[in-house]
Enzyme design. Structure first.
Site: not given
Length: 560
Positions: A154, A130, A56
């Site tokens: 998330s 996210s 990420k």
């Protein structure tokens, strides 16, 4: 078994077939990753050799840009975050940096100037955020595992929406150095994987304190390493499941039934206090933590083309929150933690739905805040209350993927993994947190024997059946209940059957404190040459006791 180079080539072929450019913010050229893979071939075996990782883009990878989802925030770190460094040292190969809801603020995967990340198989629907790009990279079969972060869910919501595993550890179990914060006290690094085994292997490498990282924590000395026997699992009462559709409730109840059939004792509890605590993250003063993380940047870039208006609104609206209000909500949160501990008293874990519904991207565009909040119904409180969770698939509801989460107390991550394995039909792993003491037991503490509960009540974890070296003899002691006495000898010894368990140092200490005469604890050598702590007996107690060495172990003797 494919070589690391073959795995890299296959991943890039799959990436081209999938044609999902919005998943990535920065993708390494194939030949660069092949070159790294070639360096692994011919080396000594590494635990994650050739494992392909997507990261990420709020987690630093040395030499790759970090944007946190905003092009004006970009910087190129010289060092990787400890989580990435540990994976790479274990043989993992980083493919690139994945798209995310800007500054890790959101559960939908649509709040990014790099494009909305579409669901892997249902492009009209959200991927979940996210950590959207990371989840999709795993779901599409490009990455073997992916790193996400989790503040409000998330690392779990995208997993549930894709039918994969999302492992969210205890706060501080994995270092957060080198991670752009969302709400620093409640952030953690997570793993997405196609199955529990892959997630556990990665997390075992990543976990552990990092010098200089104020967020990292070591496990307590009295850590429980396994659920009780039988496991005790709390589940929401009917009111707690009200946000679900009828089909979602049906799938959830099937998961509960699976645990019950495994022997777990299931108890309904009122989770309303947990859902109330969850609202503090966005509806209370705790949202000030998001402003502390990136508020100064967004204040200067609120009108920049790369700024997501929903994210900016959430963060910048927190600017005027008084310090006194934050202190009040932090005190309320401490009270909720006490309530949560009371609610779970006597239970190993809490089983919850991971999320509610699966909106389309059009629905989120029309109402971005409400749709996002609904996805976090069952996830927002977990980090606030210092708990761990593992999200696993549970089937389909309303024609869409549906998942459940096993939520545990801090540092009882392995208990969550063991119970999740019951739901997925997998074998429990060897153990996420290696620290502990291995104990060999020979008689009344074996599985199925009358004192085994003294181990399971202390959270001891069964590791394996084993044998001693050929240096021991065994007698039957006239104790209540009957026990064997193990004696080391210099001649005429035999191998004897035992079980090896792992338990925390504090648990072993309490064991020793309660050990009745004539039993003792000392070093025992196993057939493989390793040495563990094991039960023996005083020499005087063995005099005159029947010798049962020829049976090869206590259970065989009892069976005779």
């Amino acid at each position: 078994m494919h070589t690391p180079v073959e795995r890299v080539r296959a991943a890039y072929r799959r990436l081209r077939e999938a044609d999902r450019p919005e998943v990535w913010i920065h993708l390494r050229p194939e030949e660069d990753v092949v070159a790294l893979a070639e360096q692994l071939e011919g080396r000594r075996p590494l635990p994650l050799a050739g494992t392909l990782v997507a990261v990420k883009d709020n987690i630093d990878v040395a030499g790759l840009p970090t944007t946190a989802g905003h092009p004006d925030f970009v910087y190129t770190p010289q060092e990787s975050a400890p989580t990435v460094r540990r994976l790479v040292e274990a043989g993992a190969l980083v493919l690139g940096k994945t798209n995310l809801d800007q500054f890790a603020t959101g559960l939908v995967g649509t709040r990014s100037p790099y494009g909305q990340v579409r669901h892997a198989f249902r492009p009209e629907r959200v991927s979940g955020g996210s950590s959207s790009g990371s989840a999709v990279a795993v779901a599409l079969g490009v990455a073997d595992i992916a790193l996400g972060t989790d503040t409000a869910g998330s690392g779990r919501v995208p997993a549930a929406l894709h039918g994969i595993v999302g492992l969210k550890p205890t706060l501080g179990l994995v270092p957060t150095d080198g991670v752009v914060p969302a709400a620093r006290p409640y952030d953690c690094v997570t793993v997405f994987a196609p199955d529990l085994a892959a997630s556990e292997r990665a997390m075992a490498v990543m976990a552990g304190p990092e010098p200089g990282d104020p967020s990292s924590r070591g496990a307590p000395s009295d850590l429980r390493l396994a659920p009780g026997a039988p496991a005790q699992v709390a589940v929401p009462d009917p009111d707690g499941l009200a946000p679900l559709s009828d089909a979602e409730r049906e799938v959830f109840h099937r998961a509960v039934d699976n645990l019950a059939r495994s022997g777990a004792i299931v108890t309904e509890v009122d989770i309303a206090p947990l859902l109330e605590a969850a609202r503090l993250l966005y509806d209370g003063a705790l949202v000030a933590e998001r402003h502390a993380a990136v508020g100064a940047f967004l204040d200067k870039h609120r009108d920049a083309p790369g700024t997501d208006p929903t994210v900016a609104g959430i963060v910048l609206d927190a600017e005027g929150i008084p310090a006194a209000a934050l202190a009040v909500d932090q005190a309320r949160l401490a009270e909720y933690r006490v309530v949560a501990e009371r609610l779970l008293h006597g239970c190993d874990a809490l089983l919850l739905p991971t999320t509610v519904g699966h909106p389309t991207r059009a629905e989120v565009d029309a109402d971005p805040v409400v749709a996002n909040s609904r996805l976090g119904t069952y996830t927002n409180f977990v980090n606030l209350l210092d708990m761990a969770a593992v999200a696993v698939p549970a089937g389909q509801a309303d024609g869409l993927e549906f998942g459940v989460s096993v939520v545990t107390r801090a540092f009882e991550d392995q208990i969550g993994l063991d119970l999740a394995a019951v739901l997925t039909g997998d074998e429990p792993g060897p153990g996420l947190l290696a620290p502990g003491v291995e104990l060999a037991v020979f008689g009344a503490h074996l599985r199925g024997q009358p004192l085994n509960h003294q181990l399971t009540a202390r959270g001891a974890r069964f590791l394996r059946a084993a044998e001693t070296s050929a240096d021991y003899r065994m007698v039957a002691l006239p104790t209540i209940p009957p026990k064997p006495g193990l004696q080391r000898v210099t001649e005429d010894g035999h191998r004897l059957a035992c079980e090896v368990w792992r338990l925390s140092p504090a648990a072993l200490g309490s064991f020793l404190a309660e050990l009745p005469s004539p039993m003792s604890l000392g070093a025992v050598t196993l057939a493989d040459g390793s040495t563990v702590v094991g039960f023996g007996c005083e020499a005087s107690a063995a005099e005159g006791a029947p010798d049962i060495t020829g049976y090869g172990g206590w259970v065989a003797y009892l069976g005779s």
